[in-house]
Design a protein around this motif. Structure first.
Motif, short mmCIF file in Angstrom:
data_model
loop_
_atom_site.label_atom_id
_atom_site.label_comp_id
_atom_site.label_asym_id
_atom_site.label_seq_id
_atom_site.Cartn_x
_atom_site.Cartn_y
_atom_site.Cartn_z
N TRP A 16 3.80 1.53 -1.28
CA TRP A 16 4.34 1.62 -2.64
C TRP A 16 3.32 2.24 -3.59
N CYS A 17 2.05 1.93 -3.41
CA CYS A 17 1.01 2.53 -4.27
C CYS A 17 0.98 4.04 -4.10
N ARG B 281 3.79 5.47 -6.10
CA ARG B 281 3.49 5.55 -7.52
C ARG B 281 2.58 6.75 -7.82
N ARG B 282 1.63 6.99 -6.93
CA ARG B 282 0.76 8.16 -7.10
C ARG B 282 1.57 9.45 -7.11
N ALA C 200 0.83 -1.20 0.00
CA ALA C 200 0.00 0.00 0.00
C ALA C 200 0.87 1.26 0.00
#
Length: 211
Positions: free
Chosen positions: A3-4, A7-8, A1
């Protein structure tokens, strides 16, 4: 989560900077706590904590621990390479990134490693080498803005204005809101002000609008 959220940030998709930063810090530190003896979550947590939260020294501590636990973890070396780019150690970054690419030449972080290598060579003043690495990542990941940004800046400093302008046209297709004035919103926690200034100048030379 965590890492997400990273990326955002990289794609410029964060709408609530304060909230997302706090949540990323919570998730990354929780992952590091639960995975304190597991190199993989430590490496992911380190990258997110640095990129989104700007906690570079804490992140380096986590990734160094990850690599002590597993010195063959390509994602760990790739994450470490980015952290060293942001800390202003381009030659150390290149060593770590080369190791990541040797360990896993087709792995999921190789596009990130190539982009990081382009940034490292750019800040070290090796612009033709930066163009070479940026071209690889922009070719393999044409929708990822970071690779196209560093391609434009590298071409500009290498004295290739036509190629620099072409890269900016591509960047404005995939990231139309990006400007010099909001560039820091998608960049990592560069410790040296001169690195941020140089990056902005490269993109300015390539034709990225100021506001």
């Amino acid at each position: 989560a965590a890492w997400c959220f990273a990326r955002r940030k990289g794609f410029g998709w964060i709408a609530d900077l304060e909230g997302d930063t706090a949540e990323t810090a919570r998730l990354a530190r929780r992952a590091a706590e639960l995975g304190n003896d597991d190199a993989l979550p430590l490496a992911w947590a380190a990258f997110a904590l640095a990129l989104v939260c700007g906690q570079l020294e804490e992140a380096i501590g986590l990734v160094d621990r990850a690599l002590r636990l597993n010195s063959n973890l390509a994602i760990g070396w790739a994450s470490s390479g980015w952290l060293r780019v942001w800390r202003g150690e381009p030659d150390v970054a290149i060593e770590h990134l080369a190791r990541a690419m040797r360990l896993s030449p087709l792995g999921p972080m190789m596009g990130e490693a190539q982009s990081a290598a382009a940034h490292a060579h750019f800040f070290a003043g090796r612009y033709d080498e930066a163009v070479r690495w940026a071209g690889k990542t922009a070719l393999e990941n044409p929708r990822v803005p970071g690779g196209v940004r560093i391609l434009a800046a590298s071409h500009a400093f290498a004295g290739h204005p036509d190629e620099a302008h072409a890269a900016i046209r591509r960047l404005r297709q995939i990231d139309p809101s990006r400007r010099i004035s909001n560039l820091a919103d998608v960049l990592g926690p560069y410790r040296r002000p001169e690195d941020l200034a140089k990056y902005a100048e490269g993109l300015r030379k390539a034709g990225l609008p100021e506001d």
